[in-house]
Design a protein around this motif. Structure first.
Motif, PDB file in Angstrom:
ATOM      1  N   CYS A   1      -3.247  21.514  11.652  1.00 41.12           N
ATOM      2  CA  CYS A   1      -3.387  22.033  10.292  1.00 41.12           C
ATOM      3  C   CYS A   1      -2.318  21.398   9.392  1.00 41.12           C
ATOM      4  CB  CYS A   1      -3.248  23.550  10.293  1.00 41.12           C
ATOM      5  SG  CYS A   1      -4.386  24.347  11.445  1.00 41.12           S
ATOM      6  N   PHE A   2      -2.638  21.236   8.124  1.00 43.43           N
ATOM      7  CA  PHE A   2      -1.678  20.549   7.256  1.00 43.43           C
ATOM      8  C   PHE A   2      -1.646  21.150   5.860  1.00 43.43           C
ATOM      9  CE2 PHE A   2      -5.569  17.976   6.587  1.00 43.43           C
ATOM     10  CZ  PHE A   2      -5.644  17.964   5.196  1.00 43.43           C
TER      11      PHE A   2
ATOM     12  N   HIS B   1       4.358  20.119  -8.825  1.00 37.79           N
ATOM     13  CA  HIS B   1       3.347  20.401  -7.795  1.00 37.79           C
ATOM     14  C   HIS B   1       1.939  20.130  -8.320  1.00 37.79           C
ATOM     15  CE1 HIS B   1       6.477  23.335  -5.996  1.00 37.79           C
ATOM     16  NE2 HIS B   1       6.418  22.264  -5.207  1.00 37.79           N
ATOM     17  N   GLU B   2       1.791  18.999  -9.042  1.00 40.90           N
ATOM     18  CA  GLU B   2       0.488  18.703  -9.632  1.00 40.90           C
ATOM     19  C   GLU B   2      -0.607  18.543  -8.583  1.00 40.90           C
ATOM     20  OE1 GLU B   2       3.615  17.011 -12.481  1.00 40.90           O
ATOM     21  OE2 GLU B   2       3.329  17.174 -10.322  1.00 40.90           O
ATOM     22  N   LEU B   3      -0.260  18.025  -7.423  1.00 45.46           N
ATOM     23  CA  LEU B   3      -1.239  17.846  -6.357  1.00 45.46           C
ATOM     24  C   LEU B   3      -0.895  18.766  -5.200  1.00 45.46           C
ATOM     25  CD1 LEU B   3      -3.695  16.233  -5.270  1.00 45.46           C
ATOM     26  CD2 LEU B   3      -2.064  14.626  -4.277  1.00 45.46           C
ATOM     27  N   GLN B   4      -1.867  19.588  -4.786  1.00 44.02           N
ATOM     28  CA  GLN B   4      -1.693  20.505  -3.671  1.00 44.02           C
ATOM     29  C   GLN B   4      -2.934  20.425  -2.786  1.00 44.02           C
ATOM     30  OE1 GLN B   4      -0.925  24.515  -5.091  1.00 44.02           O
ATOM     31  NE2 GLN B   4       0.303  23.776  -6.822  1.00 44.02           N
ATOM     32  N   ARG B   5      -2.721  20.183  -1.502  1.00 46.19           N
ATOM     33  CA  ARG B   5      -3.838  20.110  -0.570  1.00 46.19           C
ATOM     34  C   ARG B   5      -3.459  20.819   0.732  1.00 46.19           C
ATOM     35  NH1 ARG B   5      -5.785  18.601  -4.619  1.00 46.19           N
ATOM     36  NH2 ARG B   5      -6.917  16.665  -5.071  1.00 46.19           N
ATOM     37  N   CYS B   6      -4.468  21.389   1.408  1.00 44.76           N
ATOM     38  CA  CYS B   6      -4.208  22.016   2.695  1.00 44.76           C
ATOM     39  C   CYS B   6      -5.498  22.092   3.500  1.00 44.76           C
ATOM     40  CB  CYS B   6      -3.608  23.418   2.522  1.00 44.76           C
ATOM     41  SG  CYS B   6      -4.667  24.596   1.656  1.00 44.76           S
ATOM     42  N   SER B   7      -5.350  22.283   4.807  1.00 43.37           N
ATOM     43  CA  SER B   7      -6.510  22.372   5.702  1.00 43.37           C
ATOM     44  C   SER B   7      -6.201  23.297   6.865  1.00 43.37           C
ATOM     45  CB  SER B   7      -6.874  20.982   6.242  1.00 43.37           C
ATOM     46  OG  SER B   7      -7.833  21.077   7.278  1.00 43.37           O
ATOM     47  N   ASP B   8      -7.203  24.129   7.218  1.00 49.44           N
ATOM     48  CA  ASP B   8      -7.084  25.006   8.380  1.00 49.44           C
ATOM     49  C   ASP B   8      -7.488  24.300   9.668  1.00 49.44           C
ATOM     50  OD1 ASP B   8      -6.315  27.398   6.961  1.00 49.44           O
ATOM     51  OD2 ASP B   8      -8.376  27.518   6.232  1.00 49.44           O
ATOM     52  N   ASP B   9      -8.139  23.157   9.560  1.00 47.12           N
ATOM     53  CA  ASP B   9      -8.545  22.347  10.717  1.00 47.12           C
ATOM     54  C   ASP B   9      -9.160  23.185  11.840  1.00 47.12           C
ATOM     55  OD1 ASP B   9      -8.889  19.864  12.016  1.00 47.12           O
ATOM     56  OD2 ASP B   9      -7.068  20.186  13.199  1.00 47.12           O
ATOM     57  N   GLY B  10     -10.132  24.002  11.484  1.00 46.83           N
ATOM     58  CA  GLY B  10     -10.847  24.761  12.500  1.00 46.83           C
ATOM     59  C   GLY B  10     -10.358  26.171  12.746  1.00 46.83           C
ATOM     60  N   GLU B  11      -9.163  26.502  12.254  1.00 42.72           N
ATOM     61  CA  GLU B  11      -8.706  27.881  12.353  1.00 42.72           C
ATOM     62  C   GLU B  11      -9.507  28.736  11.353  1.00 42.72           C
ATOM     63  OE1 GLU B  11      -6.959  28.950  14.636  1.00 42.72           O
ATOM     64  OE2 GLU B  11      -4.988  28.015  14.903  1.00 42.72           O
ATOM     65  N   PRO B  12      -9.563  30.065  11.540  1.00 49.24           N
ATOM     66  CA  PRO B  12     -10.252  30.922  10.566  1.00 49.24           C
ATOM     67  C   PRO B  12      -9.740  30.664   9.143  1.00 49.24           C
ATOM     68  CG  PRO B  12      -9.668  32.183  12.514  1.00 49.24           C
ATOM     69  CD  PRO B  12      -9.019  30.835  12.670  1.00 49.24           C
ATOM     70  N   GLY B  13     -10.645  30.674   8.190  1.00 46.81           N
ATOM     71  CA  GLY B  13     -10.302  30.317   6.816  1.00 46.81           C
ATOM     72  C   GLY B  13      -9.112  31.091   6.266  1.00 46.81           C
ATOM     73  N   GLY B  14      -8.174  30.371   5.703  1.00 46.84           N
ATOM     74  CA  GLY B  14      -7.021  30.986   5.054  1.00 46.84           C
ATOM     75  C   GLY B  14      -5.916  31.436   5.979  1.00 46.84           C
TER      76      GLY B  14
ATOM     77  N   ALA C   1       4.928  16.600   2.990  1.00 46.50           N
ATOM     78  CA  ALA C   1       3.734  16.866   3.795  1.00 46.50           C
ATOM     79  C   ALA C   1       4.160  17.526   5.097  1.00 46.50           C
ATOM     80  CB  ALA C   1       2.971  15.574   4.084  1.00 46.50           C
ATOM     81  N   ALA C   2       3.360  18.490   5.547  1.00 41.71           N
ATOM     82  CA  ALA C   2       3.660  19.208   6.787  1.00 41.71           C
ATOM     83  C   ALA C   2       2.400  19.319   7.629  1.00 41.71           C
ATOM     84  CB  ALA C   2       4.206  20.597   6.474  1.00 41.71           C
ATOM     85  N   VAL C   3       2.556  19.105   8.915  1.00 43.47           N
ATOM     86  CA  VAL C   3       1.471  19.306   9.873  1.00 43.47           C
ATOM     87  C   VAL C   3       1.977  20.260  10.953  1.00 43.47           C
ATOM     88  CG1 VAL C   3      -0.091  18.256  11.551  1.00 43.47           C
ATOM     89  CG2 VAL C   3       0.538  16.983   9.485  1.00 43.47           C
TER      90      VAL C   3
END
Length: 220
Positions: free
Chosen positions: A53-54, A62-75, A94-96
């Motif tokens: 997840c990242f 903080h004009e650009l913000q992105r994230c992903s659950d990569d298969g974990e339950p949403g949020g 960036a964090a993973v």
């Protein structure tokens, strides 16, 4: 540009929750492509993990913000990680967080806490500095005024970048933008107007272990 925190040197850490391993990796980024490349490298390194997840943020506001659950339950993963970066007011980062499933379900609340806790642990192993805006000022004075100027600079915490001692003293100092007019006025007053001041480059800078790091010049 206002002052903000940024990752000077990335770090990592790992926690365990009910036999699930959560491994956090954090890196500084200058572009979104930097973030995507970092995420891809981490996923390749941990190819056998169930989730990578990242979250990443870019820009002085903080004009650009992105994230992903990569298969974990949403949020339950990416957004909580992003919230940590925003709450800590860290920029260009960036964090993973990689998860190896331990066989026991943590529930949505448990996942949120685990991903945030692992990211905070990773951040604690990073070097985080404050990026500030400042102006280089060239200063020329006779030896009579030197002591007064040195006292003023020490009192105000203004660093000297360079100095040259000949028939007069030439100094280059770095003044944070919010102190510029105040320091100029103080120098003129303490030398009775004898010091010559020349504004030079506007730069962004940080202080690390007592040393000044010039990060880049800022276009006017």
């Amino acid at each position: 540009m206002t002052d903000y925190l940024f990752i000077y040197k990335g770090g990592q850490d790992e926690i365990e929750e009910k036999k699930s391993r959560f491994i956090a990796h954090i890196e500084p980024i200058a572009t979104e492509q930097d973030a995507l490349d970092f995420i891809a490298r981490t996923k390749k390194q941990y190819w056998d993990a169930r989730h990578n997840c990242f979250a990443y943020v870019l820009g002085s506001n903080h004009e650009l913000q992105r994230c992903s659950d990569d298969g974990e339950p949403g949020g339950t993963a990416g957004r909580p990680m992003l919230d940590v970066l925003l709450k800590e007011n860290i920029h260009n980062c960036a964090a993973v967080v990689t998860r190896y499933f331990g066989g026991t379900l943590l529930g949505t609340g448990g996942l949120v806490r685990a991903y945030q806790k692992s990211l905070q642990a990773g951040l604690s192993n990073c070097i985080i500095l404050t990026r500030s805006k400042g102006t280089k000022l060239h200063l020329y004075t006779d030896y009579t005024g030197l002591g007064k100027i040195q006292y003023l600079l020490a009192k105000e915490g203004i660093p000297t970048l360079d100095s040259n001692y000949t028939h007069q003293v030439e100094m280059t100092i770095l003044i944070p933008s919010h102190q510029l007019e105040h320091i100029k006025t103080q120098i003129i007053e303490c030398t009775n107007g004898s010091a010559v001041l020349e504004l030079s480059d506007t730069v962004s800078f940080a202080v690390y272990e007592g040393n000044i790091l010039i990060l880049d010049e800022i276009s006017s």
